[in-house]
Design a protein around this motif. Structure first.
Motif, PDB file in Angstrom:
ATOM      1  N   VAL D 430       0.859  -1.183   0.000  1.00 49.98           N
ATOM      2  CA  VAL D 430       0.000   0.000   0.000  1.00 49.98           C
ATOM      3  C   VAL D 430       0.899   1.238   0.000  1.00 49.98           C
ATOM      4  O   VAL D 430       2.099   1.133   0.228  1.00 49.98           O
ATOM      5  CB  VAL D 430      -0.920   0.044   1.248  1.00 49.98           C
ATOM      6  N   CYS D 431       0.315   2.385  -0.291  1.00 53.49           N
ATOM      7  CA  CYS D 431       1.096   3.618  -0.240  1.00 53.49           C
ATOM      8  C   CYS D 431       0.858   4.292   1.097  1.00 53.49           C
ATOM      9  O   CYS D 431      -0.248   4.769   1.374  1.00 53.49           O
ATOM     10  CB  CYS D 431       0.701   4.555  -1.380  1.00 53.49           C
ATOM     11  N   ALA D 432       1.884   4.306   1.927  1.00 52.30           N
ATOM     12  CA  ALA D 432       1.728   4.886   3.259  1.00 52.30           C
ATOM     13  C   ALA D 432       1.593   6.408   3.146  1.00 52.30           C
ATOM     14  O   ALA D 432       0.813   7.015   3.873  1.00 52.30           O
ATOM     15  CB  ALA D 432       2.923   4.522   4.124  1.00 52.30           C
ATOM     16  N   THR D 433       2.335   6.998   2.251  1.00 55.58           N
ATOM     17  CA  THR D 433       2.269   8.447   2.065  1.00 55.58           C
ATOM     18  C   THR D 433       1.768   8.734   0.656  1.00 55.58           C
ATOM     19  O   THR D 433       2.296   8.194  -0.309  1.00 55.58           O
ATOM     20  CB  THR D 433       3.667   9.067   2.229  1.00 55.58           C
ATOM     21  N   LEU D 434       0.762   9.583   0.585  1.00 53.95           N
ATOM     22  CA  LEU D 434       0.195   9.905  -0.724  1.00 53.95           C
ATOM     23  C   LEU D 434       0.672  11.290  -1.159  1.00 53.95           C
ATOM     24  O   LEU D 434       1.092  12.093  -0.330  1.00 53.95           O
ATOM     25  CB  LEU D 434      -1.335   9.882  -0.641  1.00 53.95           C
TER      26      LEU D 434
END
Lengths: 91, 195, 413, 973
Positions: D430-434
């Motif tokens: 998943v992308c922790a920081t967008l």
């Protein structure tokens, strides 16, 4: 897609309406005849190339035709600051 | 001998004529629009007052603004230049008036009626056609009625004026005017099919 | 283990258990005779030639990420040697000659496909330029010829001959073509490793320790490494690395994009570029159409493409081959290339006495990998630039003695 | 295999049956079907063959994540060589064909051969062989196997649309997360665009038995959408967001579908201030022996087939799962009236509630069990289930549904450089920081329960604008529960476990890559081709990475992912190209008198503008016609359309000082009414333009750059004014297009000009060479310059463009008895060659300085600085032996353009060369003539040189480039 808010016409201008002009603070030696070969070729060929904040020139060529200065991150392409050409960038 | 004039799309000067290939809107060539280009030697409105007096109309000082009198419209182009739209026959007088007002040419007026070809698009579909060729926001908030903007349209230099909710006047660089009309006609075919 | 059909059969029959590592992953030693920075094609080729041609085997190659992860693994895989200045021709034709035997030299199939490189001729002016180019190449002893429109149409049945830029003929270099790009990096890596070179991945150079104008040691994310000589081959990041070493390069970093379509049945057998649209296309062995265009014009280390360029390239591709209108764009990506004022490389000595450089290949780095490595290896081993590299020294910018092939050709290269 | 249409259920319209064909077989489906669901409902098992081993493959998933269902499709609007069946709306008369397998996917001849070959066709086998004698021996055979379908040579006729747009909030995904966000933005005044790739909003609600805010999921969804539209929001269905770019720019592709099929595609370039990424997730398959057999499906897709399309993928279903969602599939299958399914759960302790619910329906549940193998080749007959103790049981079934957890669709954030991080809880990346302005919600962030998904969506909306709207509430629990990863079955052969179905990458290939040290995620991908197919590894990447992790003793997180690249799903190139073909690619520019040229027989060439190259005359060929035109200029008068020539007005008190900075020649002394020719350099001393400058008055100069540089030079002036000399009082007005211009050249040019009624003196004394006049001609405003590119008496007359056509007509008709003919570019350029005048870009190249073309004296005389001056004294520019422009006369054979001048002492190639022929032609007056750039050329006058061109070596003599009228008598006539 680079989008810049032109400081002269106030419009958001898109990459395709803009012209990129390279590094912002290029000094053309004021007395070219006095300049050494080294200084002149430095002016002609050597540019900063930072990975990070870059001060550069852009022209609102599809809009109001004015050149201005931009601080941009060369990795993320985030626009940090846009000023008219007579001002210095602080970012 | 006298040379006769024809418009970019081949009609007589001083008229407007329909462009039938463009179907979903009413499209007309406007050879009744003449123009003068004013460029000053320094930024800002320093010359605006003298210019305005010579022209008989006030010059706008910000992008988008179009100031209008009975027979002229002044469009802001750059911090140092404007386009004045006028009757084709008034072009020479305006140029003369400006150049008389600025003998040292601190401000300069150039004939410009023939640099651009002018078209009017009328109809609800016009906005969608324009959106296919330009980045501008054409919603009424983004492009208020009465405003004028400069931007590339379909890849060529253009000035776009919003006359009303659904009526637009567009000036495109003359040598590519025929291409522009062909482009619009192509879009309108597509547009009809896609509805 | 040698890669050949017998071993392939034997391994197939015995469960493929015997294949060895293509290269080892050794821990860095505290000291090497020479260290090469950059694990792309040029760096790996340098390591290989240093070991093979110069017998230097106590050497290490440091790579920040994974081998071939920069421009080597991101380009459109084209090779050609249609360069006009004799200085350039010498290098690029050596490249093609080395590539022609490289698969066998390295014992690694790099899938060199000399399917022919065509530069379309679209107007009178281009025709004159192409004539000059063909004549000049032939004077230089390099192959290249003009073919007529009829032959072009025959060679590429899908090509639109009468589009926006009508095709009048083409400049053809039959030896030009494509190579499987990863295989070049891996083949060199495997061969260098077998000669004893330590290839160290995930090892980032953080700084240099200098003494008396020389590099004494390199600080890396995997410890300090002493060395006598350093070779730099870090396209895209050359400027930043030079700055760490204390000198400046007339190099800017730009994004160059490439893209592929979904695979379709073969219909294009050659590599073709249209100067009018600025786009080049070829079809891979898997059937994907590989396309590339010009640089994104602003400085970038982003390694991400931008849509306006994609639109231009795709539009051009459809303009050249209208049938591609039906084909689907599958993936687009970008690399960072070094651009010099004359679009030619910078080779040889740097202001740091024991540091040698190979950078500035611009958009043409992949096709120059073998001689790029060969010449950098020579510089490191002999402590003086190879004679072919002499015209490409850093000092040429002070003399204004540029080698601008684009200026001679009138097109990007 | 035996998919069939269920008696009831689904969101299809059973009152609207549709006929279609698959591989020529007539079939029937319903309105609302996709091609996938319709093919499945007709009991088709094998739809194609795999790429490498030609194994039979069937429909695998309901959407674009299906790696198998690439089909050729012909609908009422056109043909597509390779489409994802799950993306195709079924229409009447549609024809679909398999694009793999020969002679047919059911009966494939190659597969038998490749089965024997498969032990040798491991990952990277090409690299190890086929080098001898060389690769090209094998290449053709390899290439023949390539590709899904072929473009058929017909130009795609589908209509294309394009939109630029912007919005406050872009919500990507109209599933529960996206809809929850939209509902929380209701009434906020934000301009919302909601996008979903499906033909209706709802996402998973379209097939899941969800209850939200007390109503059925889809009823809630419809209400949210209706509210959004009532609020002025825009809902784009059948639309993929394909790419995310800098400046929060997005590309979208919208399919416009009617009863005949896909009628148009619309590309959007949309800019958004805030983004809600609610892009969902797709099922991850499980890796076990023969997991590629037709009859194998993703578990969620099975629910979708059943509930959305009323299609049972088989008579009896086995579900292989490592999470709770497998039970949802089992229960839906049972509820739909299919034979009682079985569940094979890898977990030791699945949620008791789910197991109980299943068993209540008579569903057999194997816990702590795995699928060891399947029975059946082209159709599934049974699965072999192995339990913890190693005991194997054969369970009959004709379809199997797989879920190994979910793979979040993080592509768009990753396009922008957001880093994928491995999340243990969901066993996915998943992308922790967008990126800035982005908000993630739902399964795209790794969420696995409907309640969380709704809460996240609501929170995302609230993060943009705080509203009073309450969060939607899920009335039933729905989700995956714990995902216990099982990356590879413990029983079975890795050589038959498929990780990437499209590229036939097996677990053993991943392990071989590990064995050979291709262990980084990127090396794995490139060496094994894992994830390089048209599905971009949606269902395969993570399994491959995890198997690599296991093979190298690393954690999955340490292996990382490969880079996500746009587009999210393949986009038809014709849609991207839009209307930009031919003229649309780069509009041709037309001169005002274009139609007159055409009727005069002009053969147009593109010189930036469409210009006559030559004019046909009674069928004469180009050489003859050009000769006639040249002779007309030398003996009578030629009329040349010069309209594209640049016209830049430079005015103001500092105009003179300003313009003097650009040209090599000294313009400080140019008097009003006078004209000077010069060249212009960049600051590196290289020539980039030439032309004449007229001094109209002391504060008004008119620069005439070459037509190719007309715009560039105007912009060049403007840039220096703005950035380097902002205080100079100068105004720049580029007016090129406003004026049409013709040149009258020849001994009778003055006579002709007189007939055009100029209102000023045109006598030889009154209007001498290099003079400028303003006045009227033919009663209209005109600017006239007496300059010469031909060496003849010549006038250039500019009038407002509207009169251009009339002026051209008048010149030709008034001049008829003087011998006036229209002259094209070719004759014009040859005339100037006779005089040795420079043709910029032909006689100069990117290294030519003013010194190299004989302007050294001019440079020396000019005291003031000009752009490029300093560079001329840099060592190389000032050095001896540079290429200099000279004339050439043939000695033995005509000189050809582009010929190379051989270095002294060489008579055959290869050899060093010292220059090239830059211009050459046959002149009616001077015979064969040429100009050349030759090293040290100015010191070689009278020397003989050898020229190589097109296989021949000829000889020529270096001479002055002025071949005609060296005394300039004609010029000053």
């Amino acid at each position: 897609m680079i989008v810049l808010n032109c400081p002269y016409c106030g419009q958001d201008r898109h990459e395709e309406e803009l012209t990129y002009g390279g590094e912002a603070e290029i000094i053309r030696p004021l007395e070219p005849e006095e300049a050494s070969d080294e200084l002149w070729t430095e002016y002609l060929y050597f540019r900063t190339n930072p990975k990070g904040t870059h001060h550069e020139q852009w022209c609102c060529s599809g809009g109001c035709g004015q050149w201005f200065k931009v601080a941009r991150d060369t990795v993320s392409h985030d626009i940090l600051e846009v000023v008219t050409f007579d001002k210095r960038l602080s970012a | 001998m006298m040379l006769t004039a024809v418009s970019p799309m081949g009609i007589a000067i001083g008229k407007s004529a329909a462009l039938p290939a463009i179907t979903v809107v009413e499209a007309q060539e406007r050879s009744d629009i003449g123009a003068v280009l004013i460029v000053t030697t320094r930024d800002g409105g320093g010359f605006a007052e003298t210019l305005s007096k010579a022209l008989g109309c006030t010059l706008p000082l910000t992008h988008g603004d179009v100031l209008q009198t009975v027979d002229k419209r002044a469009i802001w182009l750059t911090p140092r230049s404007w386009i004045i739209l006028c009757a084709p026959d008034d072009e020479a007088d305006l140029v003369a008036a400006i150049n008389k007002a600025f003998p040292d040419r601190e401000a300069n007026a150039s004939r410009f009626s023939d640099a651009l070809a002018w078209l009017t698009l009328d109809g609800e579909a016009a906005e969608n056609l324009l959106r296919q060729g330009s980045f501008l926001s054409f919603e009424p908030l983004g492009f208020p009625i009465g405003h004028g903007k400069r931007t590339p349209l379909a890849g060529i230099p253009a000035i776009i004026l919003r006359e009303s909710e659904a009526r637009w006047t567009i000036g495109v660089e003359r040598s590519r005017a025929q291409y522009f009309c062909t482009w619009l006609a192509g879009l309108t075919n597509s547009f009809e099919a896609a509805q | 283990m040698n890669y050949n059909v017998f071993n392939l059969l034997w391994q197939g029959l015995t469960g493929n258990k015997g294949w060895q590592q293509a290269w080892r992953s050794p821990e860095p030693k505290p000291r090497y005779d020479a260290v090469i920075i950059g694990g792309g094609g040029h760096g790996l080729a340098t390591a290989y030639y240093l070991a093979r041609e110069h017998g230097m085997t106590n050497i290490a190659l440091l790579e920040k990420g994974w081998l071939g992860g920069g421009n080597t693994g991101r380009n459109t895989t084209n090779v050609r040697s249609d360069y006009m200045f004799p200085e350039s021709a010498a290098i690029y034709d050596l490249a093609l000659r080395l590539y022609e035997t490289l698969g066998k030299d390295l014992n690694y199939n790099i899938m060199l496909s000399q399917r022919g490189w065509l530069t379309l001729i679209e107007d009178q002016h281009q025709m004159e330029g192409a004539r000059h180019k063909a004549n000049w190449l032939q004077c230089n002893g390099v192959d290249g010829e003009i073919i007529g429109a009829g032959q072009v149409a025959e060679m590429m049945p899908g090509l639109q001959m009468d589009g926006r830029y009508p095709v009048r003929g083409a400049f053809l270099q039959k030896r030009g073509g494509t190579i499987r790009h990863d295989a070049v990096a891996w083949g060199y890596a495997r061969a260098a490793d077998r000669l004893g070179v330590d290839i160290i991945q995930n090892c980032e150079v953080q700084g240099f320790e200098k003494s008396g104008g020389r590099i004494a040691a390199i600080q890396t994310s995997r410890g300090r490494i002493e060395t006598d000589r350093v070779g730099l081959a870090v396209a895209g990041h050359s400027g930043a690395m030079a700055e760490k070493a204390g000198f400046r390069l007339p190099v800017t970093s730009h994004c160059l994009q490439a893209m592929v379509s979904e695979p379709v049945k073969p219909f294009l057998d050659h590599v073709v570029i249209s100067p009018g649209t600025g786009v080049y296309i070829n079809q891979t062995q898997k059937g994907e159409m590989v396309m590339g265009g010009v640089l994104d014009l602003y400085h970038s280390y982003g390694q991400r493409g931008n849509f306006p360029t994609i639109e231009k390239v795709v539009t051009s591709a459809v303009e050249m081959f209208p049938t591609l209108s039906q084909t689907r764009l599958m993936r687009h990506w970008a690399g960072i290339v070094d651009i010099t004022p004359d679009s030619s490389p910078i080779l040889g000595q740097t202001p740091v006495e024991n540091m040698y450089i190979n950078c500035g290949w611009g958009t043409g780095g992949f096709k120059a990998i073998p001689p790029g490595g060969y010449m950098l290896a020579h510089s490191i081993a002999k402590e003086t630039p190879h004679e072919l590299a002499a015209p490409f020294g850093l000092n040429r910018f002070r003399d204004n003695r540029l080698v601008d092939e684009g200026a001679a050709a009138g097109i990007a290269h | 295999m035996s998919g069939y249409r269920l008696k009831s259920g689904g969101r299809i319209d059973r009152s609207k049956p549709l006929n279609f064909t698959f591989d020529g077989r007539a079939m029937q489906g319903f309105a609302g079907d996709t091609l996938s669901s319709a093919i499945l409902a007709n009991g088709v098992g094998t739809i194609g063959r795999s790429f490498k081993y030609h194994r039979p493959r069937g429909i695998y998933a309901a959407g674009i994540e299906d790696p198998n269902a690439m089909l050729e499709v012909v609908d009422g609007h056109g043909r597509e060589p390779g489409l994802r069946a799950g993306q195709v709306h079924l229409v009447e008369g549609l024809q679909a064909r398999s694009v793999t397998g020969w002679p047919s996917p059911q009966f494939d001849l190659v597969s038998a051969a490749t089965r024997l070959m498969s032990p040798f066709m491991t990952a990277g086998f090409y690299y190890k062989t086929l080098k001898w004698p060389n690769w090209s021996w094998y290449e053709e055979a390899v290439r023949k196997a390539a590709g899904f379908g072929a473009p058929d040579g017909t130009v795609d006729g589908r209509q294309r649309e394009y939109r630029h747009a912007s919005c406050d909030v872009l919500v990507i995904g109209a599933g529960p997360a996206g809809l929850a966000a939209v509902s929380s933005l209701k009434g906020s005044g934000r301009d919302v665009v909601l996008v979903d790739h499906a033909s209706s909003a709802g996402g998973a609600l379209r097939w899941e038995a969800a209850q939200i805010d007390g109503s059925e999921g889809m009823i809630w969804a419809d209400k949210v959408v209706a509210d959004c539209q009532a609020d002025g929001g825009q809902v784009l269905l059948n639309t993929f967001v394909t790419g995310a770019y800098e400046g929060n720019y997005f590309t979208l592709i919208e399919s416009l579908v009617d009863h005949r099929g896909l009628k148009a595609e619309r590309i959007w370039k949309l800019r958004a201030r805030e983004i809600i990424m609610a892009t969902g997730a797709v099922d991850r398959p499980l890796v076990y022996q023969n997991n590629d057999r037709p009859g194998t499906f993703l578990s969620t897709s099975v629910r979708q087939f059943i509930s959305e399309y009323g299609v049972a993928p088989g008579k009896r279903l086995a579900i292989f799962t490592n999470n709770d969602s497998g039970y949802l599939t089992a229960l839906q299958a049972a509820a739909a009236g299919m034979a009682t399914p079985v569940v094979i759960d890898t977990r030791s302790a699945p949620s008791a509630a789910h197991v109980e619910a299943a068993r209540e329906k008579g569903i057999e549940v194997f816990v702590q069990s795995q699928v060891a193998d399947v029975v059946g080749g082209r159709g599934l007959r049974a699965v072999r289930v192995v339990d913890q103790a190693g005991k194997i049981r054969t369970v009959s079934c004709d379809a199997i549904a797989l879920t190994g957890g979910a793979t979040p669709m993080i592509h768009l954030a990753a396009h922008r450089g957001a880093k994928p991080i491995y999340d243990e809880a969901s066993a996915s990346f998943v992308c922790a920081t967008l990126p800035k302005g982005w908000h993630g919600a739902g399964a795209a962030t790794g969420s696995r329960e409907l309640a969380d998904v709704l809460a996240q969506g609501h929170a995302a909306g609230q993060a943009i604008v705080a509203t009073v709207n309450s969060a939607p509430v899920a009335n039933v629990a729905l989700g995956m529960g714990d995902v216990v990863p099982m990356w590879q079955a413990k029983t079975g052969s890795a050589k038959k476990m498929f990780v990437d179905l499209q590229n036939d990458v097996k677990a053993s290939d991943v392990q071989l890559a590990a064995q050979e040290n291709y262990i980084s995620a990127e090396h794995l991908k490139r060496y094994s081709t894992l994830g390089m197919g048209t599905d971009q590894g949606r269902t395969s990447n993570i399994n491959g990475l995890a198997i690599m992790a296991a093979a190298t003793g690393r954690e999955v997180a340490k292996v990382g992912t490969t880079t996500f690249r746009p587009p999210y799903t393949a986009t038809r190139m014709g849609a991207i190209a839009h209307h930009r073909q031919n003229d649309g690619f780069a509009p041709r520019r037309r001169m005002p008198a274009h139609s007159d040229h055409a009727s005069n027989g002009a053969q147009f060439e593109d010189f930036g503008w469409q210009r006559p190259d030559w004019y046909t005359k009674n069928g004469s060929d180009r050489e003859a016609a050009v000769g006639i035109e040249m002779t007309a200029v030398r003996t009578g008068v030629g009329v040349f359309d010069a309209s594209p020539l640049g016209k830049v007005e430079v005015v103001g008190p500092d105009a003179r000082v300003f313009i003097n900075k650009f040209y090599v020649s000294n313009l400080a002394t140019l008097k009003p009414g006078r004209i000077r020719y010069s060249v212009m350099c960049h600051d590196d001393g290289i020539i980039f333009d030439d032309g004449v400058v007229a001094c109209v008055d002391d504060n008004f100069f008119l620069a005439g750059p070459t037509s190719g540089n007309a715009e560039t030079v105007g912009a060049w002036f403007e840039r220096w004014r703005q950035t380097e000399w902002p205080d100079m009082a100068v105004a720049i007005a580029p007016v090129t297009s406003n004026w049409a211009a013709i040149a009258l050249a020849g001994p009778k040019a003055r006579d002709l000009l007189a007939r055009l009624s100029p209102d000023f003196d045109i006598s030889g004394e009154g209007f001498a060479h290099m003079h400028f006049r303003e006045g009227t001609i033919g009663g209209v405003p005109a600017r006239a310059a007496r300059v010469s590119f031909t060496g003849e008496l010549q006038y250039e007359i500019a009038v407002p463009a509207r009169y251009g056509q009339a002026l051209m007509q008048a010149a030709l008709s008034e001049g008829a008895d003087l011998g006036a003919v229209p002259v094209g570019m070719e004759a014009w350029l040859r005339l100037r060659l006779e005089k040795g005048y420079l043709h910029l870009g032909a006689d100069t190249n990117g290294r030519t300085t003013p010194l190299d073309i004989g302007m050294g004296g001019v440079v020396m005389k000019k005291a003031a600085d000009f752009i490029g001056k300093r560079a001329l004294s840099l060592p190389y520019n000032a050095s001896e032996g540079r290429e200099e422009l000279v004339g050439l006369k043939p000695v033995d054979a005509p000189i050809k353009i582009g010929g190379r001048i051989l270095a002294d002492g060489y008579a055959q190639i290869p050899c060093p060369s010292i220059g090239n022929v830059t211009s050459a032609c046959d002149s009616p007056l001077a015979g064969n003539i040429a100009m050349a750039l030759i090293e040290g050329g100015s010191k070689r006058m009278g020397e003989k040189v050898k020229i190589y061109a097109e296989g021949k070596i000829t000889e020529a003599e270096v001479c002055s480039p002025v071949f005609v009228d060296p005394q300039n008598e004609r010029l000053h006539a």
